[in-house]
Design an enzyme around this catalytic site. Structure first.
Site, short mmCIF file in Angstrom:
data_model
loop_
_atom_site.label_atom_id
_atom_site.label_comp_id
_atom_site.label_asym_id
_atom_site.label_seq_id
_atom_site.Cartn_x
_atom_site.Cartn_y
_atom_site.Cartn_z
N LYS A 162 0.76 -1.13 0.07
CA LYS A 162 -0.24 -0.11 0.07
C LYS A 162 0.74 1.41 0.08
O LYS A 162 2.01 1.35 0.21
CB LYS A 162 -1.03 -0.02 1.25
CG LYS A 162 -1.83 -1.11 1.36
CD LYS A 162 -2.91 -1.16 2.36
CE LYS A 162 -3.74 -2.21 2.44
NZ LYS A 162 -4.58 -2.16 3.48
N ASN A 209 -1.80 -0.08 6.96
CA ASN A 209 -1.19 -1.28 7.42
C ASN A 209 -0.22 -2.20 6.46
O ASN A 209 0.00 -3.19 6.58
CB ASN A 209 -2.14 -2.29 7.77
CG ASN A 209 -3.02 -2.63 6.84
OD1 ASN A 209 -3.13 -2.32 5.68
ND2 ASN A 209 -4.08 -3.47 7.32
N GLU A 262 -9.71 -10.19 -7.72
CA GLU A 262 -9.01 -9.00 -7.62
C GLU A 262 -7.76 -9.13 -8.56
O GLU A 262 -7.50 -7.91 -8.96
CB GLU A 262 -8.36 -9.05 -6.09
CG GLU A 262 -9.39 -8.82 -5.07
CD GLU A 262 -8.83 -9.03 -3.43
OE1 GLU A 262 -9.16 -8.96 -2.75
OE2 GLU A 262 -7.51 -9.58 -3.43
#
Length: 141
Positions: free
Chosen positions: A11, A118, A132
């Site tokens: 991320k 996270n 996904e």
């Protein structure tokens, strides 16, 4: 034991804080194979599809803002039972509950307000991988 693939996203917080290499190293140290890897600037459309179940929630706009705040790294990795093993390697979703020695336990922490930052996402089931993967790797479909 099953040979399988998973989608992993480093991320924006993981990218900004220089943890791409550590995530890859941990995968390689476990002798998992990285099959695809790229840097992506997530679009709101990709995120709405990825987080489809959360889009109507009051906290979703914060997730979208965070996930578009910088580049992320998307990868497909494979190996025996990688879905469950990488979930253990990542640690608990909430950083304060993640064990030291996990990716989140070592590199994430809770922040006041806003979405959870996270470091990584990984698919939680073969069905999630199938759903996904085309969002982040349409060229593999």
């Amino acid at each position: 034991m099953t040979e399988e693939r998973t989608l992993i996203l480093v991320k924006p917080d993981g990218v900004a804080n220089g943890h791409i290499g550590e995530v890859i190293t941990r995968l390689e140290n476990r002798r998992f194979k990285i099959e695809a890897l790229k840097v992506v600037n997530a679009t709101p459309e990709q995120l709405r599809e990825h987080y489809k179940a959360l889009v109507g929630k009051p906290y979703y706009p914060g997730i979208e803002k965070f996930m578009t705040s910088g580049p992320l790294v998307a990868m497909i990795a494979s190996g025996t039972d990688i879905i469950s093993v990488f979930h253990k390697m990542a640690g608990a979703t909430e950083p304060s509950k993640a064990d030291i020695g996990t990716i989140r336990g070592d590199f994430a922490r809770n922040w006041e307000g806003g979405p959870i930052q996270n470091v990584v996402h990984s698919s939680d089931s073969p069905e999630s991988v199938a759903r996904e993967t085309p969002i982040w790797f349409p060229e593999l479909s």
